[in-house]
Write an enzyme that holds these catalytic residues in place. Structure first.
Site, PDB file in Angstrom:
ATOM      1  N   THR A 116       0.854  -1.195   0.000  1.00  0.00           N
ATOM      2  CA  THR A 116       0.000   0.000   0.000  1.00  0.00           C
ATOM      3  C   THR A 116       0.884   1.237   0.000  1.00  0.00           C
ATOM      4  O   THR A 116       2.042   1.180   0.398  1.00  0.00           O
ATOM      5  CB  THR A 116      -0.851   0.097   1.277  1.00  0.00           C
ATOM      6  OG1 THR A 116       0.028   0.297   2.406  1.00  0.00           O
ATOM      7  CG2 THR A 116      -1.688  -1.141   1.490  1.00  0.00           C
ATOM      8  N   ASP A 117       0.318   2.358  -0.407  1.00  0.00           N
ATOM      9  CA  ASP A 117       1.004   3.617  -0.120  1.00  0.00           C
ATOM     10  C   ASP A 117       0.911   3.828   1.398  1.00  0.00           C
ATOM     11  O   ASP A 117       0.190   3.112   2.099  1.00  0.00           O
ATOM     12  CB  ASP A 117       0.392   4.779  -0.899  1.00  0.00           C
ATOM     13  CG  ASP A 117       1.369   5.962  -0.984  1.00  0.00           C
ATOM     14  OD1 ASP A 117       2.319   6.021  -0.181  1.00  0.00           O
ATOM     15  OD2 ASP A 117       1.179   6.835  -1.854  1.00  0.00           O
ATOM     16  N   TRP A 118       1.645   4.824   1.885  1.00  0.00           N
ATOM     17  CA  TRP A 118       1.795   4.973   3.339  1.00  0.00           C
ATOM     18  C   TRP A 118       0.466   5.359   4.015  1.00  0.00           C
ATOM     19  O   TRP A 118      -0.067   6.443   3.763  1.00  0.00           O
ATOM     20  CB  TRP A 118       2.921   5.975   3.631  1.00  0.00           C
ATOM     21  CG  TRP A 118       4.246   5.274   3.852  1.00  0.00           C
ATOM     22  CD1 TRP A 118       5.098   5.468   4.906  1.00  0.00           C
ATOM     23  CD2 TRP A 118       4.855   4.240   3.059  1.00  0.00           C
ATOM     24  NE1 TRP A 118       6.182   4.609   4.802  1.00  0.00           N
ATOM     25  CE2 TRP A 118       6.056   3.848   3.697  1.00  0.00           C
ATOM     26  CE3 TRP A 118       4.499   3.570   1.905  1.00  0.00           C
ATOM     27  CZ2 TRP A 118       6.899   2.845   3.195  1.00  0.00           C
ATOM     28  CZ3 TRP A 118       5.331   2.575   1.399  1.00  0.00           C
ATOM     29  CH2 TRP A 118       6.504   2.235   2.047  1.00  0.00           C
ATOM     30  N   ALA A 119      -0.040   4.413   4.805  1.00  0.00           N
ATOM     31  CA  ALA A 119      -1.318   4.581   5.508  1.00  0.00           C
ATOM     32  C   ALA A 119      -2.504   4.605   4.555  1.00  0.00           C
ATOM     33  O   ALA A 119      -3.480   5.301   4.790  1.00  0.00           O
ATOM     34  CB  ALA A 119      -1.302   5.834   6.384  1.00  0.00           C
ATOM     35  N   ALA A 120      -2.395   3.857   3.479  1.00  0.00           N
ATOM     36  CA  ALA A 120      -3.491   3.803   2.511  1.00  0.00           C
ATOM     37  C   ALA A 120      -4.291   2.510   2.626  1.00  0.00           C
ATOM     38  O   ALA A 120      -5.102   2.215   1.758  1.00  0.00           O
ATOM     39  CB  ALA A 120      -2.953   3.964   1.097  1.00  0.00           C
TER      40      ALA A 120
END
Ligand code: BGC
Length: 825
Positions: A223-227
């Protein structure tokens, strides 16, 4: 002996398998020491390997940004760049680089266009494939991002990109498809955005069916960061790794979901297997050490970056051959603009690195021409945020949100900005709130209006001489800074006299009002303090230009405009730069403008300046690369990877809020296939500078275009050849571009599309035969009615030239029958 991943998985408990599916912290995967499963370190980003510290960590080599790399149109050089970045990643102990960024320039507004390659999927794909091949040759994994439809920063954590299937396939998926199939990328990062309403981390159709099923991707998806938004859906979609850690959606929640039968253990095992496979591919099982970060400044990377900077510089205009410059000893050259002395080397956000150094154009020019009399005047501001104080700032740190208790540590940072992103202040444990205080002295360098400002992820306030002046405390609200976790800038202005001294006291607290979606681990504070340039500065610059033999204006944007987390408000040069350039050009007919930006700018004065160079953000060798091109030590090797419009009204999605920035959480890609030159050409709108444009210091002739046969059968490839001759006085490179035009088709198609190109270096008088190859896909469109790539029988025109608008040669070829490639699994 290859590792037996299945035996390893068999030996794991369910919680152990699950533990692999989220990061340990911001930059590491979780190890399992019992089974000798290593932790793997990842690092941003596209233009350098930053390492684990967002700001002021061990320094690193800063390469040109994505758009500047694409502007080289030089796959061989980009492959070398990838390889160099692999070595840089290793110096930071990382085995996975979070790069390249291959989203397209859909609109001119996207804050991250600087990081992306192009408006054209073929060019973006070609550059990305080369980058990934070079990078992975060093054993470091590429993480191609952001899959897919991440073309703006507006409401970036939630927006849904609603993309018609044809545009998705022909444009936005294409660079990913090529980098997976041809580049063999080992990892892909999903975007923050949704596509057609579903978050990309949960997007089973695009991740599991298209990426893995149709393209055969066998690597890891993170995932992208905190996605990550959903425990079950993302695992079922085939998204293997939640980043950063510790787990928010996985961990115990995921174990429980399996135990409750909400998802099969086999889905966890499949993801865990791919995490192990990545660790194996990058050599972490063989060598599990996580060495400390090193700041080695390698001479060969300095040289490569300097070369790349010049190779990406686009000579937009050069009337009367004003460039290259040959200033005679004793001549006077007026250097104008902030960027002459404050080098603009990169864009902002996660691509930002702590460069080893920043070479400034003014210094490089002085160094190259010691006999020339250079003057410098800043002329006009370029900032979005009030400039920082360039002096060290010492913070007194408290282990409480309100300065109670004893001071636990101090931290000194090189300027008036501090970032704790994925890191903590000294003496502050994970999860503990903290506060800090700093004192700065501000001395007014001259009379005039001065600005003081605060930006913070966390609350902040500033007092001047003991009197409260700025408040981002009581009314702190989440805004557009620090990946949208910081507030918008608050500014205080006052008139000061030269030499006046002010005592600034700034306070910061990590405790925030409970903001939904607030990302733990993102804290930062930035204090701005600077005089604002005014009329007197413009006058001084103009007077210097008038008295000089030559004026060079350095204008453009900076990393606060070309930045992750927010889009650009428009494409006009900020502050009074247009006025400055117009006045300088009126004062001195020999005016050169060097532009730096990550996307197009409006140029109302374009007719009045004789020469213009677009240098983008060329990395740490900024000054040397620009000086090399200005002085002819290097040629301007770049060509535009995007169209430059004459007016904002001429750009894609302009004036239609549903198409940009979006309405009710959805941005509709209603223009379909018509972005960039496809848009300009289909709608008959002449651009200011066309896609592929870029002048040279020499001239080239193209001749003898021919196909290896006049007709083609379905499934065959076609060879295309032509001769390029350097007919000018200097050595130089030409970028030969081949566009395909379909004369008749059952679905509407853009007038022409780039399908091949080559860069060729030629000495004066030298000529070379170039061979380009077209495959069936070069002739095909995506037929959404049949879910297939289709090249229809009939005649195609192949157009070869030096830009989309400078077609020099044409030849026809006939496809004798229909070619179809279905995409369904
Ligand atoms: C960006 C990614 C980046 C990640 C880690 C995110 O904000 O969108 O491109 O790799 O942060 O820094």
């Amino acid at each position: 002996m290859p590792l037996d991943l299945d035996a390893l998985l068999d030996a794991m408990t369910l919680p152990e398998q699950v533990s692999l599916l989220a990061g340990a912290d911001f930059w590491h995967t979780v190890p399992i020491p019992r089974l000798a499963v290593p932790s793997v370190k990842v690092s941003d980003g596209p233009n350098g390997a930053r390492g684990g510290i967002f700001k002021d960590g061990p320094s690193t080599a800063c390469f040109p940004v994505g758009i500047a790399l694409a502007a080289t149109w030089d796959a061989a050089l980009i492959e070398q760049t990838g390889e160099a970045l692999g070595r840089e990643a290793r110096l930071k102990g990382a085995r996975v680089l979070l790069a390249p960024t291959v989203n397209l320039h859909r609109t001119v507004y996207n804050g991250r266009n600087f990081e992306c390659y192009s408006e054209d999927p073929w060019l973006a794909g070609e550059i990305a494939v080369a980058y990934v091949r070079g990078l992975q040759r060093t054993g470091v994994a590429a993480t191609v991002k952001h899959f897919v439809g991440n073309e703006s920063e507006f409401q970036r954590l939630t927006i849904s990109s609603d993309i018609p299937e044809r545009a998705l396939r022909e444009l936005y998926l294409l660079p990913f498809e090529r980098v997976v199939r041809e580049g063999g990328a080992w990892a892909v990062m999903t975007g923050y955005n949704r596509v057609d309403g579903s978050f990309m981390a949960d997007h089973r159709r695009l991740v599991e069916e298209v990426l893995r099923g149709q393209w055969g991707f066998d690597g890891l998806v993170m995932t992208d960061w905190a996605a990550a938004h959903d425990t079950v859906r993302s695992v079922l979609a085939g998204c293997d790794l939640e980043m950063p850690g510790p787990a928010r959606e996985r961990g115990a929640k995921l174990v429980e979901a399996v135990q409750a039968g909400r998802l099969p253990a086999s889905a966890v095992r499949a993801c865990a297997r791919r995490v192990l496979r990545l660790a194996e591919r990058v050599g972490s099982f063989a060598d599990p050490t996580l060495p400390p970060e090193r700041a080695d400044d390698l001479p060969e990377h300095r040289a490569l970056i300097r070369r790349l900077g010049a190779a990406g510089c686009v000579l937009l205009k050069n009337e009367g051959g004003l460039l290259p410059l040959a200033p005679a000893p004793g001549q006077r050259v007026a250097l104008i603009g902030r960027a002459a002395t404050v080098p603009q080397i990169m864009g902002g956000g996660s691509a930002n690195v702590n460069a080893h150094y920043r070479s400034a154009p003014a210094d490089a020019l002085r160094e190259a021409c010691p006999e020339v009399g250079f003057t410098h005047h800043p002329g006009a501001d370029i900032h979005r945020l009030v400039p920082r104080q360039p002096r060290p700032m010492t913070l007194e740190i408290y282990a409480s949100a309100d300065f109670s208790g004893p001071m636990v540590a101090t931290q000194t940072v090189p300027d008036s900005e501090v970032q704790w992103i994925g890191s903590r202040p000294p003496g502050i444990a994970e999860g503990t709130p903290f506060s800090c205080r700093a004192r700065l002295e501000y001395v007014a360098e001259s009379d005039g209006e001065h600005a003081f400002s605060l930006v913070s992820a966390g609350r902040s306030r500033l007092a001047i001489d003991g009197v409260p002046a700025l408040d981002a405390w009581r009314d702190w609200r989440r805004g557009s800074t620090y990946f949208t976790f910081g507030c918008d800038e608050v500014v205080h202005r006052r008139r000061l006299r030269a030499g006046e001294r002010l005592a600034l006291q700034v306070e910061f607290s990590s405790a925030l009002p409970d903001v939904p979606g607030q990302q733990a681990g993102v804290h930062a504070l930035r204090v701005g303090a600077s005089r604002l340039l005014d009329e007197r500065d413009i006058e001084a610059a103009v007077a210097a230009a008038r008295g000089a033999d030559l004026a060079i204006v350095f204008a453009g944007l900076n990393a606060e405009w070309d930045n992750e987390g927010l889009d650009r408000p428009g494409i006009t040069l900020p502050h009074r730069q247009d006025e400055l350039i117009a006045k300088v050009a009126a004062a001195n007919p020999r005016t050169v403008v060097v532009l730096q930006s990550g996307s197009p700018l409006l140029l109302p004065w374009v007719a009045d300046v004789r020469a213009m160079l677009q240098a983008w953000y060329p990395g740490q060798e900024c000054g040397h690369a620009i000086a090399d091109v200005l002085l002819g030590a290097a040629e301007p090797g770049g060509r535009l990877p995007q169209s430059w419009p004459a007016r904002i009204e001429d750009t894609v999605a302009h004036g239609d809020p549903a198409a940009y920035p979006g309405v009710d959480g959805h941005v509709a890609y209603t223009e379909g296939l018509l972005i960039g030159y496809r848009h300009h050409e289909a709608r008959g709108i002449a651009p200011r500078f066309a896609f592929g444009h870029g002048l040279s210091y020499t001239r080239f002739e193209h001749s003898g275009l021919r196909c290896d046969r006049p007709t083609l059968r379905p499934g065959e490839t076609l060879g295309v050849a032509l001769t390029v001759r350097n007919v000018g006085p200097r050595a130089g490179s030409e970028v030969v571009q081949l566009y395909v035009h379909d004369e008749q088709s059952s679905l509407p198609r853009p007038p022409q599309e780039l399908k091949a190109f080559a860069k060729v270096f030629l000495a004066p008088g030298e000529s070379r035969e170039l061979r380009l190859t077209l495959s069936m896909r070069s002739f095909a469109f995506y037929d959404d009615r049949r879910a297939a790539w289709v090249a229809e029988a009939g005649r195609f025109e192949l157009r070869v030239g030096a830009s989309a608008a400078d077609i020099r040669l044409r030849v026809g070829v006939v496809l004798e029958g229909e070619w179809v490639e279905a995409v369904e699994m």
